[in-house]
Enzyme design. Structure first.
Site, PDB file in Angstrom:
ATOM      1  N   SER A  98       4.934  18.353 -58.968  1.00  0.00           N
ATOM      2  CA  SER A  98       3.890  18.224 -57.947  1.00  0.00           C
ATOM      3  C   SER A  98       2.981  19.439 -57.802  1.00  0.00           C
ATOM      4  O   SER A  98       2.000  19.367 -57.049  1.00  0.00           O
ATOM      5  CB  SER A  98       4.521  17.894 -56.592  1.00  0.00           C
ATOM      6  OG  SER A  98       4.927  16.544 -56.547  1.00  0.00           O
ATOM      7  N   GLY A 136       1.449  32.914 -46.220  1.00  0.00           N
ATOM      8  CA  GLY A 136       1.525  32.667 -47.650  1.00  0.00           C
ATOM      9  C   GLY A 136       1.189  31.223 -47.940  1.00  0.00           C
ATOM     10  O   GLY A 136       1.078  30.393 -47.030  1.00  0.00           O
ATOM     11  N   HIS A 155       3.337  25.901 -53.640  1.00  0.00           N
ATOM     12  CA  HIS A 155       3.706  24.502 -53.832  1.00  0.00           C
ATOM     13  C   HIS A 155       4.976  24.457 -54.657  1.00  0.00           C
ATOM     14  O   HIS A 155       5.276  25.382 -55.420  1.00  0.00           O
ATOM     15  CB  HIS A 155       2.595  23.720 -54.549  1.00  0.00           C
ATOM     16  CG  HIS A 155       2.469  22.294 -54.109  1.00  0.00           C
ATOM     17  ND1 HIS A 155       3.388  21.321 -54.458  1.00  0.00           N
ATOM     18  CD2 HIS A 155       1.534  21.672 -53.350  1.00  0.00           C
ATOM     19  CE1 HIS A 155       3.019  20.159 -53.921  1.00  0.00           C
ATOM     20  NE2 HIS A 155       1.896  20.340 -53.238  1.00  0.00           N
ATOM     21  N   ASP A 156       5.752  23.372 -54.486  1.00  0.00           N
ATOM     22  CA  ASP A 156       6.923  23.112 -55.319  1.00  0.00           C
ATOM     23  C   ASP A 156       6.670  21.854 -56.133  1.00  0.00           C
ATOM     24  O   ASP A 156       5.801  21.043 -55.801  1.00  0.00           O
ATOM     25  CB  ASP A 156       8.171  22.904 -54.458  1.00  0.00           C
ATOM     26  CG  ASP A 156       8.550  24.124 -53.647  1.00  0.00           C
ATOM     27  OD1 ASP A 156       8.093  25.228 -53.996  1.00  0.00           O
ATOM     28  OD2 ASP A 156       9.300  23.969 -52.666  1.00  0.00           O
ATOM     29  N   ALA A 213       8.860  18.787 -58.856  1.00  0.00           N
ATOM     30  CA  ALA A 213      10.075  18.276 -59.488  1.00  0.00           C
ATOM     31  C   ALA A 213       9.702  17.140 -60.420  1.00  0.00           C
ATOM     32  O   ALA A 213       8.836  16.321 -60.098  1.00  0.00           O
ATOM     33  CB  ALA A 213      11.073  17.799 -58.439  1.00  0.00           C
TER      34      ALA A 213
END
Length: 460
Positions: free
Chosen positions: A63, A302, A305-306, A308
């Site tokens: 993502s 801050g 984004h992560d 998977a």
């Protein structure tokens, strides 16, 4: 302010050690500090072949791709071809959803900030052709709502696929071509791409799956995403290229050679808070901008984004006040544990921030009154039933509709975290041992349940 000197040997040892502790087969790390990018690699790209991870290895970013798509959209805002308040229906004639009123009125800004309420997990394979996104958007005519637009954050990959189609219609190029020509090429991101056949030119990480606490094995397939999921989930990258992309945002939209890629106003809008997040654990974010997840680390702002993708997990954090950006790419195991342990130390030393611990219940369980929350919550594709057994909260999770064939129903006990938060054991190909369930109410007072930061209204 702590010293920002990057000691490569010491961080290499920490990456190696933490990767082994968390059973992550391979990982790459890139860190921007004092204007210089440092790159490290550890472990294996593929446990079956023994190919080692190197700094130029390509991983699936999952993502994190959404921020690239958001940047393309904001370029179109810069050119005057879009506004955040533009209605999707005005850009995509004939655009349809199951809820006709939403289809008529949902805006670009709502898609970018995950406040459209459009059911977010509509994965639909429309083939490999250049018309895949056009066909995907046509198929959205049957997609429903998780919640009313403009009420709460409800994470929507569907919305970002729609944004990808908007990019195509305005630029006259496929999303893949627009990304390459308008973003990757100007930034010199030579190890970033969107299609698997392009990635085959490089060393490519294989996904790995396995039970918690074991060494994961290579997944049966490298990737399960169709091409239509590109704008929401498939930009293939090296860690250093992710940091180069982040540096452009840090530098107000300019490339290292001075090329203007994005206006300073649009770069700021992408990280300006559009909405708060009640679920502060799934993405470790407490707000969302028009593209970026937002963090408040004890008063230090801050963004990042992560991502998977079937056993590959990616993490990007940017501390604008310190000029620090760091990206970690992994291919399996308990990647979230590796990320949290490493970045707490890394950002603490280089940027003076304290990232929170990974989500988990306290060692001693606290009392929890299930009665106010008991019942069935449902969003498109998922039904969640909260009840109790022997005085303890319990969950039944069922996939419904087009998702029904992916997994049988799951029943599990839940552990209280607070008066409105429960923890469930990690399931499936997730990288964390605990997942949050967060109870909230919409502005009209109707109850809902967050799972995966998708809002499921209470239906019974």
């Amino acid at each position: 302010m702590p010293s920002s000197r990057f000691e490569a040997d010491r961080w290499q040892a920490r990456l190696d050690g933490l990767r082994a502790v968390h059973h992550v087969p391979g990982a790459t790390l890139a860190v921007l500090v004092d204007g210089e990018i440092h790159e490290l690699a550890s472990g294996l790209l593929h446990r079956g072949t023994g190919v080692e991870a190197t700094t130029d290895s390509v991983f699936q970013s999952g993502s994190i791709a959404k921020v690239y798509t958001a940047t393309l959209v904001m370029q179109l805002v810069d050119s005057g071809e879009l506004r955040l308040g533009s209605r999707v229906a005005d850009v995509l004639p004939g655009f349809a959803l199951a809820d006709g009123e939403v289809a008529e009125n949902v805006t670009i800004g709502q898609l970018l900030s995950h406040t459209s309420g459009i059911a977010g997990d509509f994965t639909h394979d429309t083939g490999r052709g250049d018309d895949c996104l056009a066909r995907y958007v046509e198929a959205c005519a049957d997609v429903g709502q998780d919640c009313p637009p403009g009420t709460v954050v409800s994470y929507s990959s569907t919305g970002y696929a729609i944004l990808g189609r908007i990019v195509e219609v305005i630029t006259g190029r496929t999303w893949d071509e627009a990304l390459r020509d308008r973003l990757l090429a100007p930034l010199g991101l030579e190890h970033s791409m969107t299609l698997p056949e392009e990635a085959l030119r490089f060393r490519v990480a294989m996904s790995h799956l396995g039970e918690p606490g074991t060494e994961p094995e290579p997944a049966p397939v490298w990737d399960m995403l169709p091409r239509s999921a590109g704008p929401s989930g498939r930009v293939l990258v090296t860690a250093a290229d992710v940091v180069r992309f982040a540096r452009m945002h840090l530098d107000g939209g300019t490339a290292p050679d001075g090329t203007r890629v994005l206006s300073a106003e649009s770069a700021a809008a992408m990280r300006r808070r559009a909405v708060d997040c009640l679920d502060r654990w799934t993405f470790m974010a407490d707000g969302w901008g028009h593209g970026w997840a937002l963090y408040d680390w004890d008063g230090v702002d801050g963004y990042g984004h992560d991502g998977a993708a079937l056993g590959q997990f990616s993490y990007l954090r940017v501390v604008p006040g310190s000029g620090v950006a760091a990206a970690l790419l992994t291919n399996g195991g308990r990647a979230t544990g590796l990320f949290v342990d490493l970045f707490q130390e890394l950002l603490g030393e280089l940027a003076g921030v304290r990232m929170p611990d990974a989500f988990a219940p306290a060692e001693r369980s606290r009392p929890f009154d299930v009665a106010p929350f008991a019942g069935t919550y449902e969003r498109e594709g998922v039904r969640l039933t909260i009840g109790e057994r022997d005085g303890a909260p319990r969950l039944r999770l069922e996939l419904t509709g087009g998702n029904a064939g992916y997994s049988p129903p799951i029943e599990t006990g839940l552990v209280p975290v607070s008066g409105t938060v429960l923890a469930m054991p990690g399931i499936g190909p997730v990288s964390a041992p605990w997942l949050p369930l967060v109870f909230g109410t919409f502005p009209d007072g109707a109850p809902y349940l967050y799972f995966g930061m998708r809002a499921a209204p209470k239906v019974a």
